[in-house]
Design a protein around this motif. Structure first.
Motif, short mmCIF file in Angstrom:
data_model
loop_
_atom_site.label_atom_id
_atom_site.label_comp_id
_atom_site.label_asym_id
_atom_site.label_seq_id
_atom_site.Cartn_x
_atom_site.Cartn_y
_atom_site.Cartn_z
N HIS A 148 53.41 28.32 44.48
CA HIS A 148 52.60 29.53 44.45
C HIS A 148 51.45 29.42 43.44
O HIS A 148 51.40 28.49 42.63
CB HIS A 148 53.48 30.74 44.11
N GLY A 149 50.54 30.40 43.49
CA GLY A 149 49.43 30.45 42.56
C GLY A 149 49.76 31.29 41.34
O GLY A 149 50.93 31.51 41.01
N SER A 150 48.70 31.77 40.69
CA SER A 150 48.90 32.46 39.41
C SER A 150 49.22 33.95 39.57
O SER A 150 49.42 34.64 38.58
CB SER A 150 47.63 32.31 38.56
N ALA A 151 49.29 34.41 40.82
CA ALA A 151 49.71 35.80 41.16
C ALA A 151 49.14 36.82 40.17
O ALA A 151 49.91 37.54 39.51
CB ALA A 151 51.24 35.88 41.22
N PRO A 152 47.82 36.96 40.10
CA PRO A 152 47.23 37.89 39.11
C PRO A 152 47.70 39.33 39.31
O PRO A 152 47.74 40.10 38.35
CB PRO A 152 45.72 37.76 39.33
N ASP A 153 48.09 39.67 40.56
CA ASP A 153 48.52 41.05 40.83
C ASP A 153 49.79 41.44 40.08
O ASP A 153 50.04 42.62 39.85
CB ASP A 153 48.69 41.29 42.35
N ILE A 154 50.61 40.45 39.71
CA ILE A 154 51.86 40.80 39.01
C ILE A 154 51.94 40.15 37.61
O ILE A 154 52.95 40.28 36.92
CB ILE A 154 53.11 40.40 39.83
N ALA A 203 50.66 27.62 36.97
CA ALA A 203 49.65 27.78 38.02
C ALA A 203 48.32 28.01 37.33
O ALA A 203 48.28 28.42 36.16
CB ALA A 203 49.98 28.98 38.90
N VAL A 204 47.23 27.73 38.04
CA VAL A 204 45.92 27.95 37.44
C VAL A 204 45.09 28.88 38.31
O VAL A 204 45.30 28.99 39.51
CB VAL A 204 45.16 26.62 37.23
N GLY A 205 44.14 29.57 37.67
CA GLY A 205 43.19 30.39 38.40
C GLY A 205 43.41 31.88 38.21
O GLY A 205 44.37 32.31 37.58
N GLY A 206 42.47 32.65 38.76
CA GLY A 206 42.55 34.11 38.67
C GLY A 206 41.16 34.70 38.82
O GLY A 206 40.16 33.96 38.77
N ASN A 211 58.97 35.67 40.13
CA ASN A 211 60.17 34.89 40.44
C ASN A 211 60.03 33.49 39.81
O ASN A 211 59.13 32.74 40.18
CB ASN A 211 60.29 34.78 41.97
N GLU A 249 55.28 21.46 39.90
CA GLU A 249 54.77 22.83 39.86
C GLU A 249 55.33 23.62 41.04
O GLU A 249 55.61 23.05 42.10
CB GLU A 249 53.24 22.84 39.92
N ILE A 298 50.84 34.32 36.04
CA ILE A 298 52.29 34.28 35.81
C ILE A 298 52.77 32.90 35.34
O ILE A 298 53.96 32.74 35.03
CB ILE A 298 53.09 34.67 37.08
N LEU A 335 43.34 20.92 37.92
CA LEU A 335 44.47 20.43 38.72
C LEU A 335 44.10 19.14 39.46
O LEU A 335 44.84 18.14 39.43
CB LEU A 335 44.82 21.53 39.71
N LEU A 368 57.01 32.86 48.58
CA LEU A 368 56.29 31.81 47.86
C LEU A 368 56.97 31.46 46.55
O LEU A 368 56.82 30.36 46.03
CB LEU A 368 54.88 32.32 47.52
P1 NAD Z 1 49.45 33.48 44.85
O1 NAD Z 1 50.46 32.47 45.25
O2 NAD Z 1 49.10 33.51 43.42
O3 NAD Z 1 49.97 34.94 45.26
C1 NAD Z 1 50.15 35.35 46.61
C2 NAD Z 1 51.15 36.54 46.63
O4 NAD Z 1 52.45 36.04 46.36
C3 NAD Z 1 50.85 37.60 45.59
O5 NAD Z 1 51.16 38.85 46.12
C4 NAD Z 1 51.79 37.27 44.46
O6 NAD Z 1 52.17 38.36 43.68
C5 NAD Z 1 52.98 36.67 45.21
N1 NAD Z 1 53.66 35.65 44.38
C6 NAD Z 1 53.23 34.40 44.12
N2 NAD Z 1 54.08 33.77 43.32
C7 NAD Z 1 55.07 34.64 43.05
C8 NAD Z 1 56.24 34.58 42.25
N3 NAD Z 1 56.58 33.47 41.55
N4 NAD Z 1 57.03 35.66 42.18
C9 NAD Z 1 56.72 36.78 42.87
N5 NAD Z 1 55.64 36.90 43.64
C10 NAD Z 1 54.81 35.84 43.72
O7 NAD Z 1 48.16 33.21 45.75
P2 NAD Z 1 46.71 33.88 45.65
O8 NAD Z 1 46.84 35.34 45.35
O9 NAD Z 1 46.02 33.44 46.88
O10 NAD Z 1 45.98 33.17 44.43
C11 NAD Z 1 45.89 33.73 43.12
C12 NAD Z 1 45.23 32.73 42.21
O11 NAD Z 1 46.04 31.53 42.13
C13 NAD Z 1 43.86 32.26 42.72
O12 NAD Z 1 43.00 32.14 41.63
C14 NAD Z 1 44.15 30.90 43.34
O13 NAD Z 1 43.04 30.06 43.29
C15 NAD Z 1 45.25 30.40 42.43
N6 NAD Z 1 46.13 29.40 43.03
C16 NAD Z 1 46.54 28.40 42.21
C17 NAD Z 1 47.42 27.44 42.70
C18 NAD Z 1 47.89 26.36 41.77
O14 NAD Z 1 47.75 26.50 40.57
N7 NAD Z 1 48.46 25.30 42.26
C19 NAD Z 1 47.89 27.51 44.01
C20 NAD Z 1 47.47 28.58 44.82
C21 NAD Z 1 46.59 29.53 44.31
#
Ligand code: NAD
Length: 356
Positions: free
Chosen positions: A281-287, A73-76, A294, A278, A13, A92, A261
């Motif tokens: 939150h992370g890259s939220a691959p699920d959405i 955000a980075v990763g997935g 958000n 930044e 995202i 990062l 988050l």
């Molecule tokens: P995540 O923060 O990406 O997501 C956790 C949950 O929160 C998910 O259900 C996601 O859909 C939701 N979410 C996160 N941000 C949101 C937003 N802006 N709006 C709506 N919903 C949101 O954490 P994760 O699933 O543990 O990690 C996913 C990837 O992101 C992994 O590859 C991880 O290494 C990476 N990551 C990167 C960073 C960074 O770039 N600083 C930080 C944390 C995780």
């Protein structure tokens, strides 16, 4: 003012939320008469795909040449193999190190309209408004010796080392006091001085720094009791300053208070004004790709960028007020639990529409 801002949208995202933050900065520039020049660069998984490295040289050069960097955000899952030699988060860590960013700032100010999202009772969250200042480049994560060995009897031994110098402690504690001077003038220095020698040095240096800031009150707190106080008496904090690993854990605990988050911003700062901003939150691959992420945490990170790297405090406050007004009006994305959620783009537009 003229400013150069390097954008590293990253993965998942990241590009969606950074787009909205950029539009917000464009709106601020138009309203307040500034010129912001944006350049866009690869960092993380997308950089690995294209260049085989998470932090390509031209991304780093652009970051050095900019007044500030705004990251998504980075990763997935695509790059998740723990055995892989090249991983997105290396980008990062490397950019923070190369830019000399030793302080990570995470403000936590839950919005009253979203109190129900917090796992805590509303009365425990009301009035919470603090900032955690985490040391980012020292401590247990970087100290040497570090490693594993197999002993003669076949058993294994692992070692990590927690090292801090007084100058590393002084610069971060000083930053915490400077922030407290602009806030409610209370610094809580968090350590484990009853057990760790590095914490005893931390406490000594914190006391020395306190003499430079007679208008700010210093209190010391052990990390274990701090973790409890964050749940039981969170409104009593103003500025929390702590070492790398304690900060890593406490910032995640603190983030939960806000309920989502997607709302929280962060800044990583060094000796000069240049910083990396930044959402937490992370890259939220699920959405990712669904247009429902958000963008608020990234938009609030842009506000921190204006305040800390460009010295534009009024503009930063204008963004923060616009976010507050949007949430007050009950306009939310899906993560904030609403029957008629806004898309990422609609949320960005709703916040921009309230910029005054
Ligand atoms: P995540 O923060 O990406 O997501 C956790 C949950 O929160 C998910 O259900 C996601 O859909 C939701 N979410 C996160 N941000 C949101 C937003 N802006 N709006 C709506 N919903 C949101 O954490 P994760 O699933 O543990 O990690 C996913 C990837 O992101 C992994 O590859 C991880 O290494 C990476 N990551 C990167 C960073 C960074 O770039 N600083 C930080 C944390 C995780």
């Amino acid at each position: 003012m003229n400013a150069k801002i390097a954008l590293t949208p990253g993965d998942g995202i990241g590009p969606e939320v950074v787009d909205e933050a950029r539009r917000m900065l464009d709106a601020v520039a138009a309203k307040f008469g500034h010129t912001f020049t944006f350049t866009e660069h690869l960092l993380g998984g997308c950089a690995i795909d294209k260049h085989g490295t998470a932090l390509p040289a031209d991304t780093l050069a652009a970051a050095r040449n900019a007044d500030a960097v705004l990251l998504g955000a980075v990763g997935g899952p695509k790059w998740d193999d723990p055995q892989a030699k090249v991983r997105p988060e290396q980008g990062l860590l490397a950019i923070r190190k190369e830019l000399g960013l030793y302080a990570n700032l995470r403000p936590v100010r839950p919005h009253p309209a979203l109190a129900a999202l917090s796992p805590l009772k509303p009365e425990r969250v009301a009035g919470v408004d603090f900032i955690v200042v985490r040391e980012l480049t020292g401590g247990l994560y970087f100290g040497t010796p570090k490693g594993r060995e197999t002993l003669a009897d076949g058993s294994e031994r692992a070692v990590d080392t927690l090292v801090y110098t007084d100058s590393e402690i002084r610069r971060i504690v000083r930053l915490a006091f400077q922030l407290a001077q602009q806030r409610r003038k209370l610094v809580t220095s968090v350590d484990k001085a009853n057990v760790l020698e590095s914490s005893r040095l931390w406490r000594k240096v914190a006391l020395e720094v306190a003499h430079e800031f007679p208008d700010v009150k210093l209190e010391h707190q052990l990390v274990d009791s701090c973790a409890m106080r964050l749940i039981t008496h969170a409104p009593s904090f103003d500025v929390i300053v702590t070492e790398n690993m304690f900060g890593d854990i406490l910032t995640d605990e603190a983030a939960v208070l806000a309920g989502s988050l997607g709302l929280l911003p962060s800044a990583s700062l060094g000796a000069g004004r240049r910083g990396l901003y930044e959402p937490i939150h992370g890259s939220a691959p699920d959405i990712a790709g669904k247009g429902i992420a958000n963008p608020t945490g990234t938009i609030l990170s842009a506000a921190m960028l204006l305040r800390h790297s460009l010295g534009l405090a009024a503009e930063a406050c204008a963004i923060e007020s616009a976010v507050k007004a949007t949430l007050d009006a009950g306009q939310f994305t899906a993560d904030l639990g609403t029957k008629s959620p806004l898309s990422t783009v609609q949320m960005g537009a709703a916040i921009r529409g309230r910029l005054e």
